[in-house]
Design an enzyme around this catalytic site. Structure first.
Site, short mmCIF file in Angstrom:
data_model
loop_
_atom_site.label_atom_id
_atom_site.label_comp_id
_atom_site.label_asym_id
_atom_site.label_seq_id
_atom_site.Cartn_x
_atom_site.Cartn_y
_atom_site.Cartn_z
N ARG A 1 -1.33 -0.40 -8.71
CA ARG A 1 -2.71 0.00 -8.38
C ARG A 1 -2.78 1.53 -8.38
NH1 ARG A 1 -3.49 -0.78 -2.41
NH2 ARG A 1 -3.65 -3.00 -2.86
N ASP B 1 0.85 -1.20 0.00
CA ASP B 1 0.00 0.00 0.00
C ASP B 1 0.88 1.24 0.00
OD1 ASP B 1 -2.26 -1.58 0.16
OD2 ASP B 1 -2.64 -1.21 2.28
N MET B 2 0.29 2.37 -0.37
CA MET B 2 1.04 3.63 -0.33
C MET B 2 0.44 4.52 0.77
SD MET B 2 3.60 5.19 -1.61
CE MET B 2 4.04 4.53 -3.21
P1 FAD Z 1 -14.43 8.93 -4.69
O1 FAD Z 1 -13.72 10.01 -5.42
O2 FAD Z 1 -14.36 8.92 -3.19
O3 FAD Z 1 -15.94 8.91 -5.13
C1 FAD Z 1 -16.29 8.95 -6.50
C2 FAD Z 1 -17.59 8.20 -6.72
O4 FAD Z 1 -17.40 6.79 -6.42
C3 FAD Z 1 -18.72 8.63 -5.82
O5 FAD Z 1 -19.37 9.78 -6.32
C4 FAD Z 1 -19.60 7.39 -5.83
O6 FAD Z 1 -20.32 7.31 -7.04
C5 FAD Z 1 -18.58 6.26 -5.82
N1 FAD Z 1 -18.28 5.89 -4.43
C6 FAD Z 1 -17.15 6.16 -3.73
N2 FAD Z 1 -17.23 5.66 -2.48
C7 FAD Z 1 -18.42 5.07 -2.37
C8 FAD Z 1 -19.09 4.39 -1.30
N3 FAD Z 1 -18.54 4.24 -0.09
N4 FAD Z 1 -20.32 3.91 -1.54
C9 FAD Z 1 -20.92 4.06 -2.75
N5 FAD Z 1 -20.33 4.71 -3.80
C10 FAD Z 1 -19.09 5.20 -3.61
N6 FAD Z 1 -5.39 5.10 -0.90
C11 FAD Z 1 -4.08 5.35 -0.62
O7 FAD Z 1 -3.70 6.51 -0.43
N7 FAD Z 1 -3.19 4.30 -0.53
C12 FAD Z 1 -3.55 3.02 -0.77
O8 FAD Z 1 -2.71 2.10 -0.69
C13 FAD Z 1 -4.90 2.75 -1.12
N8 FAD Z 1 -5.32 1.50 -1.41
C14 FAD Z 1 -6.60 1.30 -1.85
C15 FAD Z 1 -7.00 0.03 -2.26
C16 FAD Z 1 -8.26 -0.17 -2.79
C17 FAD Z 1 -8.67 -1.54 -3.25
C18 FAD Z 1 -9.17 0.95 -2.90
C19 FAD Z 1 -10.53 0.77 -3.47
C20 FAD Z 1 -8.80 2.18 -2.46
C21 FAD Z 1 -7.53 2.38 -1.92
N9 FAD Z 1 -7.13 3.64 -1.48
C22 FAD Z 1 -5.81 3.86 -1.15
C23 FAD Z 1 -8.13 4.73 -1.24
C24 FAD Z 1 -8.24 5.69 -2.42
O9 FAD Z 1 -7.09 6.50 -2.47
C25 FAD Z 1 -9.47 6.61 -2.27
O10 FAD Z 1 -9.33 7.38 -1.11
C26 FAD Z 1 -10.79 5.89 -2.19
O11 FAD Z 1 -10.83 4.78 -3.04
C27 FAD Z 1 -11.92 6.86 -2.58
O12 FAD Z 1 -11.81 7.26 -3.93
P2 FAD Z 1 -12.70 6.61 -5.09
O13 FAD Z 1 -11.90 6.65 -6.34
O14 FAD Z 1 -13.12 5.24 -4.68
O15 FAD Z 1 -13.98 7.48 -5.22
#
Ligand code: FAD
Length: 278
Positions: free
Chosen positions: A158, A107-108
């Protein structure tokens, strides 16, 4: 045992519960990324303990024959103690996992850990000719350059939007700018990477953009989402693409659950309904 209120986002406290959850996902064609909850240890003892817990988890995955891999946080295995401790522990995990044919994600975390994280990823990706993956954050201004470095390496990458709050000197602060960067970086990956692309996002716009890029460039990709978030979409996407669910487990579930509950109104309402029993 974790209360039902948290079980939407966390598989349980024990590795056995995490493996059970992985098997249930596998039955629905979704693969599991298992993450033992824990971060920011400032002493070597707990960092080494979690590294050892990951070695046992690798054995559990192998003996259960589960379609699962692991994801490790740098500060969980020693980065706050020292870069050498982190590198030593993550190499130990990756070497052991390679022997057992289990994939390892790194992870980052905060922006000032990116170099240390990419350096060990590069070393391990070359050593194991793949078998490891690293996360990069679209909200960091450096990520275009990091992707150029990663394009020539084996292993997976990722792409996420970024869960931390870095200062404006190093990061994009507007949501629209992060979304635009995410799309540009995805396109770069589909053009320049030889596979190994993981779309770590719940955002329907980013997923459908990845589908379009896949149609245009033919490069394979996988989708990764968190346990408890858009699970129906995960099962639907799994009919056509490779989908991995990030599955946290362990006794440090409370702060993780709190973060998930607070980040979206829907999650908070779910939690409140569970408390009042409706
Ligand atoms: P957002 O920009 O939060 O939302 C965009 C749209 O996505 C929303 O309008 C909605 O339509 C949909 N959505 C988002 N969340 C939800 C919800 N809870 N329920 C329903 N719809 C939703 N971050 C790091 O900094 N380091 C990491 O190592 C890291 N690993 C990750 C691993 C995975 C598998 C995932 C999924 C995320 C990880 N993240 C990590 C978190 C990432 O950086 C984001 O903070 C997080 O995924 C929110 O961004 P988003 O792109 O999902 O959507």
């Amino acid at each position: 045992m974790i209360p039902p209120i948290a079980s939407k986002f966390v598989a349980g406290e024990s590795p056995a519960e995490a493996i059970d959850h992985a098997r249930e996902l596998n039955d629905r064609n979704v693969k599991a990324i298992l993450n033992l909850l824990g971060e920011h240890y400032d002493a070597r003892g707990p960092a080494d303990e979690d590294a050892e817990a990951y070695l046992r988890l690798v054995e559990d995955i192998e003996s259960a024959d589960a379609d699962a891999c692991i994801s490790v946080k740098p500060s969980q295995v020693g980065l706050d103690v020292g870069v050498e401790v982190f590198h030593e522990n993550v190499e130990r995990i990756a070497d052991y996992a390679a022997d057992h044919d289990v994939f390892v994600w790194i992870d980052m975390e905060d922006h000032d850990t990116t170099d240390a994280t990419l350096d060990i990823f590069e070393k391990l990706a070359r050593k194991h000719e793949g078998g490891v993956g690293v996360c990069v954050q679209a909200n960091l201004k450096r990520t275009d350059e990091d992707l150029e470095r990663l394009a020539d390496l084996p292993g997976k990458v990722r792409l996420v939007k970024g869960a931390y709050d870095p200062p404006a000197e190093v990061a994009l602060k507007e949501k629209s700018a992060v979304n635009a960067a995410y799309k540009e970086q995805l396109e770069y990956m589909f053009q320049q990477f030889d596979g190994g692309i993981a779309v770590g996002s719940h955002d329907p716009e980013m997923i459908s953009y990845a589908e379009d890029l896949h149609d245009e460039y033919g490069t394979d990709f996988e989708v990764q989402m968190l346990m408890g978030v858009r699970e129906d979409a995960q099962y639907d996407l799994a009919e056509e693409y490779e989908v991995w669910q990030y599955v946290p487990y362990g006794d440090k579930w409370l702060s993780y659950f709190y973060r998930r509950a607070m980040e979206r109104k829907e999650n908070l309402l779910f939690a409140l309904r569970a408390v009042v029993g409706r």
